[in-house]
Design a protein around this motif. Structure first.
Motif, PDB file in Angstrom:
ATOM      1  N   LEU A 194       8.137   3.828   4.569  1.00  0.00           N
ATOM      2  CA  LEU A 194       7.734   4.823   3.962  1.00  0.00           C
ATOM      3  C   LEU A 194       8.833   6.184   4.244  1.00  0.00           C
ATOM      4  CD1 LEU A 194       3.853   5.091   3.863  1.00  0.00           C
ATOM      5  CD2 LEU A 194       5.219   4.790   1.797  1.00  0.00           C
ATOM      6  N   ALA A 195       8.928   6.277   5.455  1.00  0.00           N
ATOM      7  CA  ALA A 195       9.583   7.375   6.098  1.00  0.00           C
ATOM      8  C   ALA A 195      11.342   7.182   5.752  1.00  0.00           C
ATOM      9  CB  ALA A 195       9.774   7.543   7.556  1.00  0.00           C
ATOM     10  N   ARG A 196      11.426   5.976   5.371  1.00  0.00           N
ATOM     11  CA  ARG A 196      12.920   5.576   5.199  1.00  0.00           C
ATOM     12  C   ARG A 196      13.157   5.463   3.702  1.00  0.00           C
ATOM     13  NH1 ARG A 196      16.178   2.297   9.066  1.00  0.00           N
ATOM     14  NH2 ARG A 196      17.235   1.737   7.054  1.00  0.00           N
ATOM     15  N   GLY A 197      12.137   5.881   2.922  1.00  0.00           N
ATOM     16  CA  GLY A 197      12.254   5.837   1.482  1.00  0.00           C
ATOM     17  C   GLY A 197      12.421   4.395   0.903  1.00  0.00           C
ATOM     18  N   ALA A 198      11.855   3.389   1.396  1.00  0.00           N
ATOM     19  CA  ALA A 198      12.230   1.825   1.322  1.00  0.00           C
ATOM     20  C   ALA A 198      11.095   1.480   0.237  1.00  0.00           C
ATOM     21  CB  ALA A 198      12.501   1.181   2.316  1.00  0.00           C
ATOM     22  N   CYS A 199      10.052   2.235  -0.205  1.00  0.00           N
ATOM     23  CA  CYS A 199       8.801   1.870  -0.951  1.00  0.00           C
ATOM     24  C   CYS A 199       8.285   3.023  -1.471  1.00  0.00           C
ATOM     25  CB  CYS A 199       7.862   1.043  -0.131  1.00  0.00           C
ATOM     26  SG  CYS A 199       6.982   1.975   1.035  1.00  0.00           S
ATOM     27  N   PRO A 200       7.556   2.902  -2.617  1.00  0.00           N
ATOM     28  CA  PRO A 200       6.981   4.311  -3.330  1.00  0.00           C
ATOM     29  C   PRO A 200       5.812   4.784  -2.358  1.00  0.00           C
ATOM     30  CG  PRO A 200       6.205   2.139  -4.295  1.00  0.00           C
ATOM     31  CD  PRO A 200       7.358   1.786  -3.474  1.00  0.00           C
ATOM     32  N   GLU A 201       5.544   6.000  -2.336  1.00  0.00           N
ATOM     33  CA  GLU A 201       4.754   6.496  -1.509  1.00  0.00           C
ATOM     34  C   GLU A 201       3.470   6.199  -1.881  1.00  0.00           C
ATOM     35  OE1 GLU A 201       5.118  10.810  -0.702  1.00  0.00           O
ATOM     36  OE2 GLU A 201       7.110  10.658  -0.382  1.00  0.00           O
ATOM     37  N   SER A 202       3.004   5.812  -3.270  1.00  0.00           N
ATOM     38  CA  SER A 202       1.767   5.286  -3.406  1.00  0.00           C
ATOM     39  C   SER A 202       1.263   4.083  -2.644  1.00  0.00           C
ATOM     40  CB  SER A 202       1.790   4.801  -4.902  1.00  0.00           C
ATOM     41  OG  SER A 202       2.677   4.200  -5.186  1.00  0.00           O
ATOM     42  N   ALA A 229      -2.507   0.303   0.020  1.00  0.00           N
ATOM     43  CA  ALA A 229      -2.865  -0.465   1.257  1.00  0.00           C
ATOM     44  C   ALA A 229      -4.244  -0.094   1.797  1.00  0.00           C
ATOM     45  CB  ALA A 229      -1.741  -0.026   2.279  1.00  0.00           C
ATOM     46  N   LEU A 230      -4.656   0.978   1.734  1.00  0.00           N
ATOM     47  CA  LEU A 230      -6.162   1.212   2.157  1.00  0.00           C
ATOM     48  C   LEU A 230      -6.950   1.197   0.994  1.00  0.00           C
ATOM     49  CD1 LEU A 230      -5.136   4.578   4.045  1.00  0.00           C
ATOM     50  CD2 LEU A 230      -5.597   2.234   5.042  1.00  0.00           C
ATOM     51  N   HIS A 242      12.506  -6.386   0.414  1.00  0.00           N
ATOM     52  CA  HIS A 242      11.299  -6.728  -0.142  1.00  0.00           C
ATOM     53  C   HIS A 242      10.925  -5.841  -1.158  1.00  0.00           C
ATOM     54  CE1 HIS A 242       7.550  -9.226  -0.062  1.00  0.00           C
ATOM     55  NE2 HIS A 242       7.112  -7.957  -0.410  1.00  0.00           N
ATOM     56  N   ASN A 243      10.402  -6.551  -2.326  1.00  0.00           N
ATOM     57  CA  ASN A 243       9.906  -5.768  -3.493  1.00  0.00           C
ATOM     58  C   ASN A 243       8.533  -5.314  -3.200  1.00  0.00           C
ATOM     59  OD1 ASN A 243       9.405  -4.502  -5.848  1.00  0.00           O
ATOM     60  ND2 ASN A 243       9.253  -6.510  -6.931  1.00  0.00           N
ATOM     61  N   TRP A 244       8.113  -3.936  -2.705  1.00  0.00           N
ATOM     62  CA  TRP A 244       6.798  -3.646  -2.373  1.00  0.00           C
ATOM     63  C   TRP A 244       5.889  -3.195  -3.626  1.00  0.00           C
ATOM     64  CZ3 TRP A 244       5.728  -5.213   2.122  1.00  0.00           C
ATOM     65  CH2 TRP A 244       6.672  -5.224   3.031  1.00  0.00           C
ATOM     66  N   ASP A 245       6.755  -3.128  -4.792  1.00  0.00           N
ATOM     67  CA  ASP A 245       5.813  -2.538  -6.056  1.00  0.00           C
ATOM     68  C   ASP A 245       5.255  -3.528  -6.719  1.00  0.00           C
ATOM     69  OD1 ASP A 245       4.870  -0.679  -7.549  1.00  0.00           O
ATOM     70  OD2 ASP A 245       6.839  -0.361  -8.876  1.00  0.00           O
ATOM     71  N   LEU A 246       3.989  -4.340  -5.985  1.00  0.00           N
ATOM     72  CA  LEU A 246       3.495  -5.293  -6.567  1.00  0.00           C
ATOM     73  C   LEU A 246       2.027  -5.127  -6.867  1.00  0.00           C
ATOM     74  CD1 LEU A 246       5.247  -8.033  -4.399  1.00  0.00           C
ATOM     75  CD2 LEU A 246       5.770  -7.206  -6.432  1.00  0.00           C
ATOM     76  N   ARG A 247       1.578  -3.926  -7.151  1.00  0.00           N
ATOM     77  CA  ARG A 247       0.389  -3.672  -7.199  1.00  0.00           C
ATOM     78  C   ARG A 247      -0.631  -4.507  -8.306  1.00  0.00           C
ATOM     79  NH1 ARG A 247       1.428   2.345  -8.042  1.00  0.00           N
ATOM     80  NH2 ARG A 247       3.226   1.587  -8.818  1.00  0.00           N
ATOM     81  N   GLY A 248       0.058  -4.378  -9.559  1.00  0.00           N
ATOM     82  CA  GLY A 248      -0.682  -5.022 -10.623  1.00  0.00           C
ATOM     83  C   GLY A 248      -1.035  -6.337 -10.403  1.00  0.00           C
TER      84      GLY A 248
END
Length: 363
Positions: free
Chosen positions: A246-254, A259-260, A338-344
């Protein structure tokens, strides 16, 4: 019951510190002592060699010597001050005291394990259950927080950047403070924890990146302090892994909220283990208990002079491993691609697997 033991004894506490590099964690799992060395197993072997423990327990006999510890640190994780308890034979001679036993034990321990103290504790005392608070430190090399760097030489961060970097870390770390569900912060294949499992709830009393960077052999490290009563497998390393990307901007802040979220399962990155250390454990209630018999002394939690020296040894080991291993390069290479935007997709998969309860599905 004397018939259920190898000897008639009393419960003793041992305050130990160690470099975890060569060990498969703190807890002895009951196998051969040489196959997968652990801290408990190595201490038991040293007690036996010193003539203090008459016989080593066999597989499945850990309860025979009443093994118990304050924190079951994982493989390659270090500790400045941890506690373990073990049943030892009664002191039958004037020369056989806790002090002389401590000296004999120290003579048999390897150089990467240190024993500060050996003393009696009440028979019903449990180091794990009676602990009020545990303090861990995670040491982040400053360069890993540079969004442009995958190896140290690529980083342009300097000590002047530390206040900005620490502020950025704390913006995400504060989200962990208090009570949260950590089902995504463990190994689901090894831990039977589901999003609805009460074991997933953990309380973090305090967590923050310290403003003063540590200089180890001239290299700056950001120290993250974590205070909590208990933690599940890999929890701290996954907390650090998530905050780092998150601090490196490698994934969305959401991703922090996701995760929680008990309606989602996701793959949270696991930070390297060699940078994690247990500093100490607190036993305020036991120490303040007026019903505690006078022959049982309070538990210090930290032995100032010895532990300060041990902390410096641990810092040097963390630095050696950070400089000489590929752990950070592998972590960053994987986490950043890695592609972290996999919420759906994750939520749909949970429905298909039947993991979500009706209550969660109605959210």
């Amino acid at each position: 019951n004397p018939e259920s033991r190898m000897f008639v004894g009393r419960r003793y506490a041992l305050a130990v510190g160690y470099l975890g590099t060569a060990y498969y964690g703190m807890q002895w799992e009951g196998g051969r002592f040489s196959d997968h060395p652990t801290i408990e197993g190595t201490v038991l072997a040293a007690l036996n060699e010193a003539g203090i423990l008459p016989q080593l327990p066999g597989k499945g006999q850990a309860s025979v010597v009443d093994l118990n510890c304050a924190s079951r640190t994982d493989a390659r994780v270090h500790a400045v001050c941890n506690y373990m308890s073990v049943a030892l034979p009664l002191e039958e001679e004037e020369s056989d005291t806790a002090e002389t036993r401590l000296e004999r034990l120290r003579a048999k321990l390897p150089p990467d394990i240190w024993c500060y103290d050996l003393f009696r504790v009440q028979g019903n005392f449990d180091f794990r259950e009676h602990c009020q608070l545990r303090e861990y430190h995670y040491l982040l090399p400053l360069w890993v927080l540079d969004p442009k760097a995958v190896i140290r030489v690529q980083s342009t961060l300097t000590m002047e950047d530390v206040p900005r970097v620490v502020q950025g870390l704390n913006r995400f770390l504060i989200r962990f403070k208090g009570s949260n569900w950590y089902h995504n912060f463990t190994d689901l294949n090894r831990n039977n924890i589901t999003p609805d499992s009460p074991e997933a709830i953990r309380i973090i009393s305090d967590i923050k990146a310290e403003e003063d960077a540590l200089l180890i052999e001239g290299y700056p490290y950001i120290r993250v302090t974590i205070l909590g009563k208990s933690f599940i497998l890999f929890q701290i390393r996954k907390m650090i892994g998530l905050v780092l990307i998150l601090a490196r901007g490698a994934c969305p802040e959401s991703m922090m909220s996701d995760a929680l979220d008990t309606s989602k399962l996701m793959n949270v990155p696991l930070a390297p283990r060699s940078n994690l250390l247990l500093l100490r454990a607190w036993y305020h209630k036991y120490n303040d208990d007026r019903s505690r018999a006078p022959q049982f002394k309070p538990i210090p939690g930290y032995y100032k002079e010895e532990c300060d020296s041990a902390y410096l040894r641990v810092l040097a080991e963390v630095h050696r491993l950070s400089q000489g291993s590929e752990e950070w390069r592998h972590f960053l290479s994987g986490a950043l691609t890695h592609n972290w935007d996999l919420r759906g997709f994750q939520t749909r998969r949970l429905h298909q697997q039947g993991v979500l309860t009706e209550r969660q599905q109605r959210r």
